[in-house]
Design a protein around this motif. Structure first.
Motif, PDB file in Angstrom:
ATOM      1  N   LEU A 141       0.837  -1.204   0.000  1.00 21.21           N
ATOM      2  CA  LEU A 141       0.000   0.000   0.000  1.00 21.21           C
ATOM      3  C   LEU A 141       0.867   1.248   0.000  1.00 21.21           C
ATOM      4  CD1 LEU A 141      -2.671  -0.791   2.756  1.00 21.21           C
ATOM      5  CD2 LEU A 141      -3.077  -0.723   0.298  1.00 21.21           C
ATOM      6  N   ALA A 142       0.437   2.248  -0.750  1.00 15.75           N
ATOM      7  CA  ALA A 142       1.101   3.555  -0.739  1.00 15.75           C
ATOM      8  C   ALA A 142       0.038   4.638  -0.835  1.00 15.75           C
ATOM      9  CB  ALA A 142       2.094   3.664  -1.890  1.00 15.75           C
ATOM     10  N   LEU A 143       0.341   5.799  -0.279  1.00 16.49           N
ATOM     11  CA  LEU A 143      -0.617   6.901  -0.221  1.00 16.49           C
ATOM     12  C   LEU A 143      -0.017   8.140  -0.859  1.00 16.49           C
ATOM     13  CD1 LEU A 143      -3.290   8.150   0.947  1.00 16.49           C
ATOM     14  CD2 LEU A 143      -1.964   8.659   3.012  1.00 16.49           C
ATOM     15  N   GLY A 144      -0.817   8.828  -1.675  1.00 13.80           N
ATOM     16  CA  GLY A 144      -0.332  10.070  -2.251  1.00 13.80           C
ATOM     17  C   GLY A 144      -1.125  10.472  -3.480  1.00 13.80           C
ATOM     18  N   GLU A 145      -0.640  11.515  -4.145  1.00 10.42           N
ATOM     19  CA  GLU A 145      -1.331  12.042  -5.318  1.00 10.42           C
ATOM     20  C   GLU A 145      -1.037  11.176  -6.543  1.00 10.42           C
ATOM     21  OE1 GLU A 145      -2.069  16.508  -6.511  1.00 10.42           O
ATOM     22  OE2 GLU A 145      -0.192  15.839  -7.409  1.00 10.42           O
ATOM     23  N   VAL A 146      -2.105  10.857  -7.275  1.00  2.00           N
ATOM     24  CA  VAL A 146      -1.979  10.052  -8.485  1.00  2.00           C
ATOM     25  C   VAL A 146      -2.722  10.741  -9.622  1.00  2.00           C
ATOM     26  CG1 VAL A 146      -1.783   7.873  -7.225  1.00  2.00           C
ATOM     27  CG2 VAL A 146      -4.037   8.672  -7.947  1.00  2.00           C
ATOM     28  N   LEU A 147      -2.350  10.381 -10.824  1.00  2.00           N
ATOM     29  CA  LEU A 147      -3.076  10.801 -12.007  1.00  2.00           C
ATOM     30  C   LEU A 147      -4.142   9.751 -12.293  1.00  2.00           C
ATOM     31  CD1 LEU A 147      -3.555  12.427 -14.651  1.00  2.00           C
ATOM     32  CD2 LEU A 147      -1.771  11.014 -15.710  1.00  2.00           C
ATOM     33  N   VAL A 148      -5.404  10.180 -12.330  1.00  2.00           N
ATOM     34  CA  VAL A 148      -6.515   9.281 -12.650  1.00  2.00           C
ATOM     35  C   VAL A 148      -6.904   9.532 -14.103  1.00  2.00           C
ATOM     36  CG1 VAL A 148      -8.868   8.582 -12.080  1.00  2.00           C
ATOM     37  CG2 VAL A 148      -7.319   9.343 -10.272  1.00  2.00           C
ATOM     38  N   ARG A 149      -6.767   8.505 -14.925  1.00  2.00           N
ATOM     39  CA  ARG A 149      -6.998   8.669 -16.364  1.00  2.00           C
ATOM     40  C   ARG A 149      -7.784   7.488 -16.889  1.00  2.00           C
ATOM     41  NH1 ARG A 149      -4.995  11.245 -20.963  1.00  2.00           N
ATOM     42  NH2 ARG A 149      -4.666   9.900 -22.781  1.00  2.00           N
ATOM     43  N   PHE A 150      -9.053   7.753 -17.296  1.00  2.00           N
ATOM     44  CA  PHE A 150      -9.921   6.737 -17.882  1.00  2.00           C
ATOM     45  C   PHE A 150     -10.012   5.480 -17.019  1.00  2.00           C
ATOM     46  CE2 PHE A 150      -8.079   8.971 -21.696  1.00  2.00           C
ATOM     47  CZ  PHE A 150      -9.172   9.802 -21.854  1.00  2.00           C
ATOM     48  N   GLY A 151     -10.161   5.694 -15.708  1.00  2.16           N
ATOM     49  CA  GLY A 151     -10.366   4.572 -14.806  1.00  2.16           C
ATOM     50  C   GLY A 151      -9.097   3.927 -14.296  1.00  2.16           C
ATOM     51  N   ASP A 152      -7.937   4.302 -14.853  1.00  2.00           N
ATOM     52  CA  ASP A 152      -6.665   3.749 -14.400  1.00  2.00           C
ATOM     53  C   ASP A 152      -5.934   4.809 -13.590  1.00  2.00           C
ATOM     54  OD1 ASP A 152      -4.601   1.948 -14.073  1.00  2.00           O
ATOM     55  OD2 ASP A 152      -4.501   1.410 -16.200  1.00  2.00           O
ATOM     56  N   VAL A 153      -4.854   4.418 -12.901  1.00  2.00           N
ATOM     57  CA  VAL A 153      -4.083   5.350 -12.080  1.00  2.00           C
ATOM     58  C   VAL A 153      -2.609   5.258 -12.450  1.00  2.00           C
ATOM     59  CG1 VAL A 153      -5.653   5.475 -10.112  1.00  2.00           C
ATOM     60  CG2 VAL A 153      -4.016   3.601 -10.247  1.00  2.00           C
ATOM     61  N   TYR A 154      -1.924   6.412 -12.357  1.00  2.00           N
ATOM     62  CA  TYR A 154      -0.527   6.494 -12.749  1.00  2.00           C
ATOM     63  C   TYR A 154       0.228   7.376 -11.765  1.00  2.00           C
ATOM     64  CZ  TYR A 154      -2.638   5.050 -17.190  1.00  2.00           C
ATOM     65  OH  TYR A 154      -3.363   4.391 -18.145  1.00  2.00           O
ATOM     66  N   GLY A 155       1.529   7.183 -11.696  1.00  2.00           N
ATOM     67  CA  GLY A 155       2.364   8.040 -10.873  1.00  2.00           C
ATOM     68  C   GLY A 155       3.269   7.263  -9.942  1.00  2.00           C
ATOM     69  N   ALA A 156       4.088   8.009  -9.188  1.00  3.25           N
ATOM     70  CA  ALA A 156       5.062   7.399  -8.300  1.00  3.25           C
ATOM     71  C   ALA A 156       4.395   6.547  -7.220  1.00  3.25           C
ATOM     72  CB  ALA A 156       5.921   8.491  -7.656  1.00  3.25           C
ATOM     73  N   VAL A 157       3.234   6.980  -6.741  1.00  5.01           N
ATOM     74  CA  VAL A 157       2.542   6.229  -5.684  1.00  5.01           C
ATOM     75  C   VAL A 157       2.198   4.815  -6.164  1.00  5.01           C
ATOM     76  CG1 VAL A 157       0.448   6.122  -4.277  1.00  5.01           C
ATOM     77  CG2 VAL A 157       1.630   8.297  -4.599  1.00  5.01           C
ATOM     78  N   VAL A 158       1.764   4.706  -7.412  1.00  4.03           N
ATOM     79  CA  VAL A 158       1.446   3.387  -7.977  1.00  4.03           C
ATOM     80  C   VAL A 158       2.706   2.530  -8.046  1.00  4.03           C
ATOM     81  CG1 VAL A 158       0.436   2.166  -9.939  1.00  4.03           C
ATOM     82  CG2 VAL A 158      -0.412   4.440  -9.315  1.00  4.03           C
ATOM     83  N   ASN A 159       3.813   3.138  -8.481  1.00  8.00           N
ATOM     84  CA  ASN A 159       5.073   2.400  -8.578  1.00  8.00           C
ATOM     85  C   ASN A 159       5.556   1.930  -7.209  1.00  8.00           C
ATOM     86  OD1 ASN A 159       5.104   2.891 -11.339  1.00  8.00           O
ATOM     87  ND2 ASN A 159       6.307   4.767 -11.122  1.00  8.00           N
ATOM     88  N   ILE A 160       5.422   2.803  -6.205  1.00 10.30           N
ATOM     89  CA  ILE A 160       5.857   2.446  -4.849  1.00 10.30           C
ATOM     90  C   ILE A 160       5.018   1.283  -4.313  1.00 10.30           C
ATOM     91  CG2 ILE A 160       5.914   3.253  -2.450  1.00 10.30           C
ATOM     92  CD1 ILE A 160       6.705   6.017  -3.574  1.00 10.30           C
ATOM     93  N   ALA A 161       3.700   1.336  -4.520  1.00 10.89           N
ATOM     94  CA  ALA A 161       2.845   0.239  -4.067  1.00 10.89           C
ATOM     95  C   ALA A 161       3.244  -1.077  -4.728  1.00 10.89           C
ATOM     96  CB  ALA A 161       1.385   0.564  -4.361  1.00 10.89           C
ATOM     97  N   ALA A 162       3.583  -1.014  -6.013  1.00 10.05           N
ATOM     98  CA  ALA A 162       4.003  -2.224  -6.726  1.00 10.05           C
ATOM     99  C   ALA A 162       5.316  -2.766  -6.171  1.00 10.05           C
ATOM    100  CB  ALA A 162       4.137  -1.925  -8.215  1.00 10.05           C
ATOM    101  N   ARG A 163       6.278  -1.865  -5.890  1.00 13.36           N
ATOM    102  CA  ARG A 163       7.572  -2.312  -5.346  1.00 13.36           C
ATOM    103  C   ARG A 163       7.406  -2.910  -3.950  1.00 13.36           C
ATOM    104  NH1 ARG A 163       7.784  -1.140  -9.839  1.00 13.36           N
ATOM    105  NH2 ARG A 163       9.228   0.241 -10.921  1.00 13.36           N
ATOM    106  N   LEU A 164       6.548  -2.305  -3.139  1.00 12.88           N
ATOM    107  CA  LEU A 164       6.304  -2.846  -1.797  1.00 12.88           C
ATOM    108  C   LEU A 164       5.684  -4.237  -1.879  1.00 12.88           C
ATOM    109  CD1 LEU A 164       4.917   0.351  -0.025  1.00 12.88           C
ATOM    110  CD2 LEU A 164       7.111  -0.761   0.432  1.00 12.88           C
TER     111      LEU A 164
END
Length: 341
Positions: free
Chosen positions: A270-293
């Protein structure tokens, strides 16, 4: 010679059946060339072609043949009217159309699998020896078009409106904010040892496993006020507005996996922070951090980032413990915490 004639005749019969099924699904005859369709819709040909490709359909390689129906013309008018009315920014027209096409392409793929099974079962009851009678295929396909597809269409409309209604309050509450940039808790959950499982399981067993996984995670996530962004094989990506809800989702997913032999162990991040929401998907560093964790978590555990740890600090139902920094792809010193009840 007789065998070749027979095969050619059967091939023509099946081509006629395919054409009839296509006409039934499209709701009308092929009446217009692509240039005529664009002209009737009042849309420049180049713009119509961009939208057609964005929906996921190839360029027409027979531009002088009628390949478009009245429904195609109406759809073209509908897409462009959203831009002309100012509802969709002109720069997003192709992107919005592409997102719509991709969503329904995936929906059509699994529905065709369902319908193909039904047609095949009907055909088996009309087989003559080892040879399938084209008339049996045509009859089964016609039955599907007349009875099953309208029902599926109604269900799609119902589910779509229900999701709009359930999500409307969340978006209306944020009407003064940029809806493309939002602060969310992002989580991943994936099955441990999935690759080795795929080598041992047959297709039926793998289907059962994935169905159970998707059903379980969807139930847990929705019951705890989160939502599924997408499933990718052995992994689910989800989001929640409230970090507490996200933490409950993560721990409940682990509880669900550990309480049944139907699922292997899970890793959750899990990660918390600002993300880009685009057409139902999410992008950004927070998504990458959650994936690495998630990839760094031990089986059966939940790892969270510093922002999640801070958000949960005063919540007594959770236990957050600092662990050594992680060295993962893209992050040399990623601070991580374990989450427990």
């Amino acid at each position: 010679m007789a065998d070749r004639d027979h095969e050619r005749r059967r091939a023509r019969e099946f081509e006629m059946i395919e054409a009839e099924v296509e006409r039934s699904l499209l709701g009308g005859e092929f009446k217009y060339t692509r240039e005529q369709a664009a002209e009737i819709a009042g849309v420049p040909l180049e713009r119509a072609q961009r939208l057609w490709v964005a929906l996921g359909f190839a360029h027409d390689d027979k531009p002088d043949e009628p390949m478009f129906t009245d429904a195609d013309v109406d759809a073209l008018k509908s897409i462009t009217s959203l831009v002309d009315a100012g509802i969709i920014d002109p720069g997003l027209e192709v992107s919005v159309t592409r997102a719509l096409g991709q969503a329904f392409s995936r929906l059509a793929e699994w529905q065709l699998g369902l319908l193909n099974t039904y047609v095949a079962d009907r055909v088996r009851n009309h087989e003559a020896g080892d040879e399938v009678d084209p008339r049996a295929v045509a009859a089964a396909a016609s039955l599907v078009a007349e009875q099953m597809l309208p029902t599926l269409e109604k269900l799609q409309s119902y589910a779509w409106r229900r999701h709009l209604a359930s999500n409307a309050a969340r978006f209306l509450d944020r009407r003064s904010e940029d809806t493309d940039r939002r602060t969310l808790a992002i989580g991943f959950a994936d099955m441990v040892g999935y690759t080795s499982l795929t080598r041992r399981l047959d297709i039926t067993e793998l289907t059962t496993l994935l169905e159970f996984f998707e059903s379980t995670v969807t139930t847990v996530i929705s019951q705890n006020r989160g939502w599924v962004i997408k499933n990718v094989g052995d992994e689910v990506l989800f989001a929640a507005e409230d970090p507490v809800d996200a933490a409950r989702i993560a721990l409940s997913l682990q509880d669900a996996a550990q309480s049944t032999e139907e699922l292997p162990n899970l890793r959750v991040g899990l990660a918390l922070g600002e993300v880009l929401v685009r057409f139902g998907d999410v992008y950004g560093a927070v998504v990458n951090i959650a994936a690495r964790l998630t990839s760094s978590a031990r089986p059966g555990t939940v790892l969270i980032d510093s922002a999640m740890a801070d958000a949960l600090e005063s919540e007594h139902e959770f236990q957050v413990r600092s662990m050594r920094t992680l060295r993962v792809r893209g992050y040399n010193r990623l601070k991580a915490y374990t989450l427990r009840r």
